[in-house]
Design a protein around this motif. Structure first.
Motif, PDB file in Angstrom:
ATOM      1  N   PRO A   1       1.070  -1.344   0.168  1.00 32.15           N
ATOM      2  CA  PRO A   1       0.411   0.099   0.472  1.00 32.15           C
ATOM      3  C   PRO A   1       0.752   1.290   0.391  1.00 32.15           C
ATOM      4  O   PRO A   1       2.070   0.866   0.118  1.00 32.15           O
ATOM      5  CB  PRO A   1      -0.643  -0.314   1.634  1.00 32.15           C
ATOM      6  CG  PRO A   1       0.283  -1.154   1.736  1.00 32.15           C
ATOM      7  CD  PRO A   1       1.057  -1.307   0.797  1.00 32.15           C
ATOM      8  N   ASP A   2       0.514   2.353  -0.237  1.00 33.15           N
ATOM      9  CA  ASP A   2       0.985   3.835  -0.760  1.00 33.15           C
ATOM     10  C   ASP A   2       2.260   3.703   0.418  1.00 33.15           C
ATOM     11  O   ASP A   2       2.728   4.693   0.526  1.00 33.15           O
ATOM     12  CB  ASP A   2       0.175   4.585  -1.396  1.00 33.15           C
ATOM     13  CG  ASP A   2       0.288   5.024  -2.562  1.00 33.15           C
ATOM     14  OD1 ASP A   2       1.081   4.393  -3.683  1.00 33.15           O
ATOM     15  OD2 ASP A   2      -0.591   4.976  -2.876  1.00 33.15           O
ATOM     16  N   ASP A   3       1.116   3.557   2.065  1.00 35.13           N
ATOM     17  CA  ASP A   3       1.939   4.349   3.232  1.00 35.13           C
ATOM     18  C   ASP A   3       2.530   3.419   3.535  1.00 35.13           C
ATOM     19  O   ASP A   3       3.264   3.911   4.665  1.00 35.13           O
ATOM     20  CB  ASP A   3       0.527   4.240   4.158  1.00 35.13           C
ATOM     21  CG  ASP A   3       0.096   2.806   4.915  1.00 35.13           C
ATOM     22  OD1 ASP A   3       0.028   1.813   3.917  1.00 35.13           O
ATOM     23  OD2 ASP A   3      -0.847   2.767   6.167  1.00 35.13           O
ATOM     24  N   GLN A   4       3.316   2.540   2.795  1.00 33.32           N
ATOM     25  CA  GLN A   4       4.069   1.069   3.208  1.00 33.32           C
ATOM     26  C   GLN A   4       5.201   1.137   1.993  1.00 33.32           C
ATOM     27  O   GLN A   4       5.706   0.523   2.579  1.00 33.32           O
ATOM     28  CB  GLN A   4       3.663  -0.276   3.334  1.00 33.32           C
ATOM     29  CG  GLN A   4       3.168   0.060   4.323  1.00 33.32           C
ATOM     30  CD  GLN A   4       2.271  -1.761   4.828  1.00 33.32           C
ATOM     31  OE1 GLN A   4       2.848  -1.717   4.606  1.00 33.32           O
ATOM     32  NE2 GLN A   4       1.456  -1.566   5.619  1.00 33.32           N
ATOM     33  N   LYS A   5       5.182   1.899   1.014  1.00 31.76           N
ATOM     34  CA  LYS A   5       6.060   2.469  -0.091  1.00 31.76           C
ATOM     35  C   LYS A   5       6.736   3.714   0.417  1.00 31.76           C
ATOM     36  O   LYS A   5       6.720   4.908  -0.347  1.00 31.76           O
ATOM     37  CB  LYS A   5       5.530   3.017  -0.683  1.00 31.76           C
ATOM     38  CG  LYS A   5       4.883   1.991  -2.037  1.00 31.76           C
ATOM     39  CD  LYS A   5       3.763   1.837  -3.418  1.00 31.76           C
ATOM     40  CE  LYS A   5       3.324   0.565  -3.669  1.00 31.76           C
ATOM     41  NZ  LYS A   5       2.233   0.569  -5.149  1.00 31.76           N
ATOM     42  N   GLY A   6       8.166   2.989   1.616  1.00 33.95           N
ATOM     43  CA  GLY A   6       8.926   4.115   2.189  1.00 33.95           C
ATOM     44  C   GLY A   6       9.802   4.377   2.164  1.00 33.95           C
ATOM     45  O   GLY A   6      10.600   3.927   1.122  1.00 33.95           O
ATOM     46  N   LEU A   7      10.876   4.858   2.556  1.00 34.65           N
ATOM     47  CA  LEU A   7      12.282   4.880   2.787  1.00 34.65           C
ATOM     48  C   LEU A   7      12.694   3.709   2.559  1.00 34.65           C
ATOM     49  O   LEU A   7      13.595   3.358   1.552  1.00 34.65           O
ATOM     50  CB  LEU A   7      12.895   5.789   4.007  1.00 34.65           C
ATOM     51  CG  LEU A   7      13.966   5.631   3.798  1.00 34.65           C
ATOM     52  CD1 LEU A   7      15.033   6.293   2.596  1.00 34.65           C
ATOM     53  CD2 LEU A   7      14.735   6.323   5.146  1.00 34.65           C
ATOM     54  N   SER A   8      12.310   2.169   3.516  1.00 35.77           N
ATOM     55  CA  SER A   8      13.395   1.447   3.551  1.00 35.77           C
ATOM     56  C   SER A   8      12.364   0.830   2.315  1.00 35.77           C
ATOM     57  O   SER A   8      14.004  -0.644   2.165  1.00 35.77           O
ATOM     58  CB  SER A   8      12.935   0.252   4.813  1.00 35.77           C
ATOM     59  OG  SER A   8      11.362   0.344   4.963  1.00 35.77           O
TER      60      SER A   8
END
Length: 158
Positions: free
Chosen positions: A69-76
């Motif tokens: 999900p978009d909110d977990q497509k983060g830095l890591s």
């Protein structure tokens, strides 16, 4: 089969397929997990991308990022995929991922710079980008010395 499992069962199944090197089945498990509205989470998502990539399946690693999900497509997650592409000998794809990350206004960490610079320094095609990234990294080092709060994703990428 229409069976809905608990999150832990999906993770156990994905882990089993990872250990048996049936990597395309891992993606199938993650797809079903997402359909059942279970989340991998930031840490598991980044680790999955990393493991798929180092199983010599960068396309599956990219697909895993797309499933988050978009909110977990983060830095890591982005850093993990950049590392996969660098290791696969595709620094141009890693730079494209950096561009996507920046479009989403996700700031690189020191670990992100380390991943990129380690791969870009091995090729002469990205000398200008390498120089620019090195300057950004030095600036980040200078500014983080005085930062008291370090986000969890920054810790994962360090």
């Amino acid at each position: 089969m229409g069976i809905h499992l608990e999150k832990s069962a999906y993770l156990a199944l994905a882990g089993n397929f990872l250990r048996s090197n049936e990597l395309s089945k891992v993606i199938d498990v993650v797809k079903e997990m997402v359909k059942s509205q279970h989340s991998l989470g930031v840490y598991h998502g980044a680790m999955l991308i990393h493991m798929l990539g180092f199983g010599r399946r960068p396309s599956l690693a990219a697909e895993a990022l797309d499933l988050l999900p978009d909110d977990q497509k983060g830095l890591s997650a982005y850093t993990a995929l950049m590392d996969v592409y660098i290791s696969a000998g595709s620094p141009e794809k890693a730079m494209k991922i950096l561009g996507e990350m920046r479009e989403r206004e996700i700031m690189p960490s020191l670990g992100t710079y380390d991943v990129l610079l380690s791969g870009l320094e091995k090729t002469s095609d990205f000398q200008r980008e390498t120089s620019s990234l090195r300057k950004e990294q030095k600036s980040l080092v200078a500014s983080t010395r005085f930062r008291e709060i370090v986000h969890v994703e920054d810790k994962i990428c360090m």
